[in-house]
Design a protein around this motif. Structure first.
Motif, PDB file in Angstrom:
ATOM      1  N   THR A  57       0.797  -1.225   0.000  1.00  0.00           N
ATOM      2  CA  THR A  57       0.000   0.000   0.000  1.00  0.00           C
ATOM      3  C   THR A  57       0.831   1.277   0.000  1.00  0.00           C
ATOM      4  N   MET A  58       2.035   1.252   0.550  1.00  0.00           N
ATOM      5  CA  MET A  58       2.777   2.487   0.776  1.00  0.00           C
ATOM      6  C   MET A  58       3.752   2.873  -0.337  1.00  0.00           C
ATOM      7  N   LEU A  59       4.276   1.896  -1.081  1.00  0.00           N
ATOM      8  CA  LEU A  59       5.402   2.191  -1.963  1.00  0.00           C
ATOM      9  C   LEU A  59       5.099   2.378  -3.448  1.00  0.00           C
ATOM     10  N   PRO A  60       4.163   1.631  -4.035  1.00  0.00           N
ATOM     11  CA  PRO A  60       3.986   1.757  -5.485  1.00  0.00           C
ATOM     12  C   PRO A  60       3.664   3.167  -5.954  1.00  0.00           C
ATOM     13  N   ALA A  61       2.943   3.934  -5.126  1.00  0.00           N
ATOM     14  CA  ALA A  61       2.566   5.297  -5.524  1.00  0.00           C
ATOM     15  C   ALA A  61       3.786   6.186  -5.732  1.00  0.00           C
ATOM     16  N   ILE A  62       4.872   5.910  -5.031  1.00  0.00           N
ATOM     17  CA  ILE A  62       6.094   6.701  -5.213  1.00  0.00           C
ATOM     18  C   ILE A  62       6.583   6.565  -6.649  1.00  0.00           C
ATOM     19  N   GLY A  63       6.667   5.331  -7.121  1.00  0.00           N
ATOM     20  CA  GLY A  63       7.088   5.109  -8.498  1.00  0.00           C
ATOM     21  C   GLY A  63       6.119   5.711  -9.495  1.00  0.00           C
ATOM     22  N   GLY A  64       4.823   5.669  -9.175  1.00  0.00           N
ATOM     23  CA  GLY A  64       3.828   6.274 -10.054  1.00  0.00           C
ATOM     24  C   GLY A  64       4.063   7.763 -10.229  1.00  0.00           C
ATOM     25  N   VAL A  65       4.388   8.451  -9.149  1.00  0.00           N
ATOM     26  CA  VAL A  65       4.662   9.893  -9.220  1.00  0.00           C
ATOM     27  C   VAL A  65       5.918  10.159 -10.047  1.00  0.00           C
ATOM     28  N   LEU A  66       6.977   9.372  -9.828  1.00  0.00           N
ATOM     29  CA  LEU A  66       8.224   9.569 -10.579  1.00  0.00           C
ATOM     30  C   LEU A  66       7.996   9.371 -12.078  1.00  0.00           C
ATOM     31  N   ASN A  82      -3.373  -0.580  -8.755  1.00  0.00           N
ATOM     32  CA  ASN A  82      -4.293   0.515  -8.433  1.00  0.00           C
ATOM     33  C   ASN A  82      -3.531   1.732  -7.924  1.00  0.00           C
ATOM     34  N   SER A  83      -2.544   1.468  -7.075  1.00  0.00           N
ATOM     35  CA  SER A  83      -1.775   2.552  -6.457  1.00  0.00           C
ATOM     36  C   SER A  83      -0.998   3.344  -7.490  1.00  0.00           C
ATOM     37  N   TYR A 130      -8.249   0.595  -0.669  1.00  0.00           N
ATOM     38  CA  TYR A 130      -9.712   0.557  -0.698  1.00  0.00           C
ATOM     39  C   TYR A 130     -10.329   0.196  -2.051  1.00  0.00           C
ATOM     40  N   ILE A 131      -9.586   0.276  -3.152  1.00  0.00           N
ATOM     41  CA  ILE A 131     -10.161  -0.061  -4.450  1.00  0.00           C
ATOM     42  C   ILE A 131      -9.943  -1.542  -4.728  1.00  0.00           C
ATOM     43  N   PRO A 132     -10.992  -2.283  -5.077  1.00  0.00           N
ATOM     44  CA  PRO A 132     -10.831  -3.721  -5.347  1.00  0.00           C
ATOM     45  C   PRO A 132      -9.920  -3.955  -6.547  1.00  0.00           C
ATOM     46  N   GLY A 133      -9.278  -5.115  -6.569  1.00  0.00           N
ATOM     47  CA  GLY A 133      -8.413  -5.463  -7.682  1.00  0.00           C
ATOM     48  C   GLY A 133      -6.993  -5.724  -7.232  1.00  0.00           C
ATOM     49  N   ALA A 190      -3.184   9.633  -2.540  1.00  0.00           N
ATOM     50  CA  ALA A 190      -4.272   9.040  -3.322  1.00  0.00           C
ATOM     51  C   ALA A 190      -3.912   7.614  -3.737  1.00  0.00           C
ATOM     52  N   GLY A 191      -2.654   7.395  -4.106  1.00  0.00           N
ATOM     53  CA  GLY A 191      -2.222   6.057  -4.482  1.00  0.00           C
ATOM     54  C   GLY A 191      -2.289   5.078  -3.331  1.00  0.00           C
ATOM     55  N   VAL A 192      -1.890   5.530  -2.152  1.00  0.00           N
ATOM     56  CA  VAL A 192      -1.960   4.675  -0.959  1.00  0.00           C
ATOM     57  C   VAL A 192      -3.410   4.293  -0.664  1.00  0.00           C
ATOM     58  N   LEU A 193      -4.317   5.263  -0.735  1.00  0.00           N
ATOM     59  CA  LEU A 193      -5.728   4.998  -0.471  1.00  0.00           C
ATOM     60  C   LEU A 193      -6.314   4.065  -1.532  1.00  0.00           C
ATOM     61  N   ALA A 194      -5.883   4.235  -2.783  1.00  0.00           N
ATOM     62  CA  ALA A 194      -6.381   3.373  -3.855  1.00  0.00           C
ATOM     63  C   ALA A 194      -5.952   1.930  -3.627  1.00  0.00           C
TER      64      ALA A 194
END
Length: 419
Positions: free
Chosen positions: A334-343, A391-392, A383-386, A376-380
């Protein structure tokens, strides 16, 4: 005046110099050594006991294809810029805003280091009867010592460990097939407690999402973008898939998710201790190396000193981290993929694949849009199924691009070249 950190051969706070760039084979063994990790075999064992053979292959191929695409995008950024994950984060998160991803990634890598030390020490203690805490202490110290030497040590160690691990893994799979009726025997197995395909893909991606996010720490040394992308795809798609296969086959036939227990039943425990030790050693050195870079970005301390501190912390917490591995994996998910998404979004979609050099850039202190996108990525993921990591990444990218577009539309005069 020349920045003294630029004399550091690991370039913790600078662009990697052309003279220190590496070719295909050096990069390949480093990246394969990174992904050849016993925790991936452990995760493969979980999939092996919860999925049929065809479902296993579908889950692993899908999960590692997603992981490979994610890491390849980050690898290309690093090769073009010569910057680590943490220095790249300054462009999107801001100079002090980059402390957030650096801290999260450094902490998780120290955690992986501790898990790896315990994964080596426990089976050794079971076989030898030696004091567990002494094994943890000695092995942690040895792994920390080699990580001190940086990329040179990682390359040499990986040249030895990668082929040895592959030979042991294929030998274990071959013995399992011989003893239990080959591929037909595996196809005929029915899981006692089946898991869903989505859950399996999520485990596959999450098994190395923290390492994947730190891909730039290593591929920044690649001599070309092509070398960085190809070696990363091989490591995360082929290398990580092999680790899952090695763990799954033994687990499916022997009903043991821990590869060390499987190897004990196969009568290969002595070789297992040697090869698994090399396996864990390579990935743990990569983890300490990356954690040192992350904390160096925050503290400006020399990476080598931080490697020693992080190695001590990971060693002392090894048993706790091992016993809470599932919870740790959930945290990573939950915590890390969003970092790569932003980069990825910042470099490819906002900056149009062009960064000014660090010394020419004027960074803002914190960029709230990046923090918002990460949140937003962490929350996704939660809480978002899949598939939570996917998602993150997608949500973080979408929010970041939308947010920067809105800022540019309403306040174009406040958007300098370095944002």
């Amino acid at each position: 005046m020349e920045n003294p950190m630029q004399k550091d051969n690991d370039f913790a706070l600078a662009h990697v110099a052309d003279s220190h760039r590496k070719g295909f084979w050096s990069m390949l063994v480093v990246m394969m050594g990174f992904t050849f990790f016993s925790a991936s075999m452990w995760a493969g064992g979980k999939l092996g006991t919860g999925l049929g053979a065809w479902e296993f292959f579908l889950a692993v191929m899908t999960g590692n294809l997603l992981l490979g695409a994610y890491t390849a995008l980050l690898a290309a950024i690093a090769a073009r810029t010569g910057l680590s994950t943490h220095l790249l984060a300054r462009y999107s998160f801001g100079e002090k805003g980059s402390f957030l991803p650096s801290f999260l990634l450094a902490v998780t890598q120290v955690g992986w280091f501790g898990v790896g030390v315990a994964m080596f020490a426990l089976p050794v203690q079971k076989v030898t009867g030696w004091n567990l805490h002494l094994i943890i202490l000695v092995s942690g110290m040895i792994m920390t010592f080699t990580a001190w030497f940086g990329m040179r040590a990682l390359t040499v160690l990986s040249f030895v460990a990668v082929p040895a691990i592959a030979v042991l893994g294929f030998f274990s799979v071959g013995k399992a097939f011989t003893d239990f009726g080959g591929m037909e025997g595996w196809l005929g197995l029915v899981p006692a407690e089946p898991m869903t395909l989505f859950a399996a893909i999520g485990i596959c991606v999450a098994s190395f999402i923290s390492g994947g996010t730190l891909t730039p720490d290593f591929t920044r040394f690649a001599r070309s973008t092509k070398i960085a992308v190809i070696t990363t795809l091989i490591a995360f798609f082929l290398g990580n898939s092999l680790m899952f296969l090695f763990g799954a086959v033994g687990a499916a036939f022997y009903q043991q998710a821990d590869i060390a227990d499987v190897l004990m039943q196969q009568g290969m425990i002595v070789w297992a201790m040697v090869i698994l030790g090399l396996n864990i050693w390579t990935t743990n050195d990569n983890a300490l190396y990356a954690s040192g870079l992350g904390l160096s970005n925050i503290t400006r301390w020399p990476k080598k000193i931080l490697v020693l501190i992080n190695g001590a912390v990971g060693t002392l917490m090894a048993l706790y981290l091992y016993n809470n591995f599932v919870g740790w994996l959930s945290f990573l998910n939950t915590m890390l993929p969003a970092i790569g998404g932003v980069l990825i979004a910042d470099y490819y979609m906002v900056r149009k694949a062009s960064y000014e050099r660090l010394e020419k850039s004027s960074f803002v202190t914190i960029r709230p849009v990046a923090v918002l996108a990460w949140t937003a990525g962490v929350l996704a993921a939660r809480y978002i199924p899949g598939i939570a990591p996917l998602n993150s990444v997608v949500c973080a990218m979408a929010v970041y691009v939308a947010g920067t577009s809105m800022i540019a539309a309403f306040s174009p005069s406040t958007q300098p070249k370095s944002l």
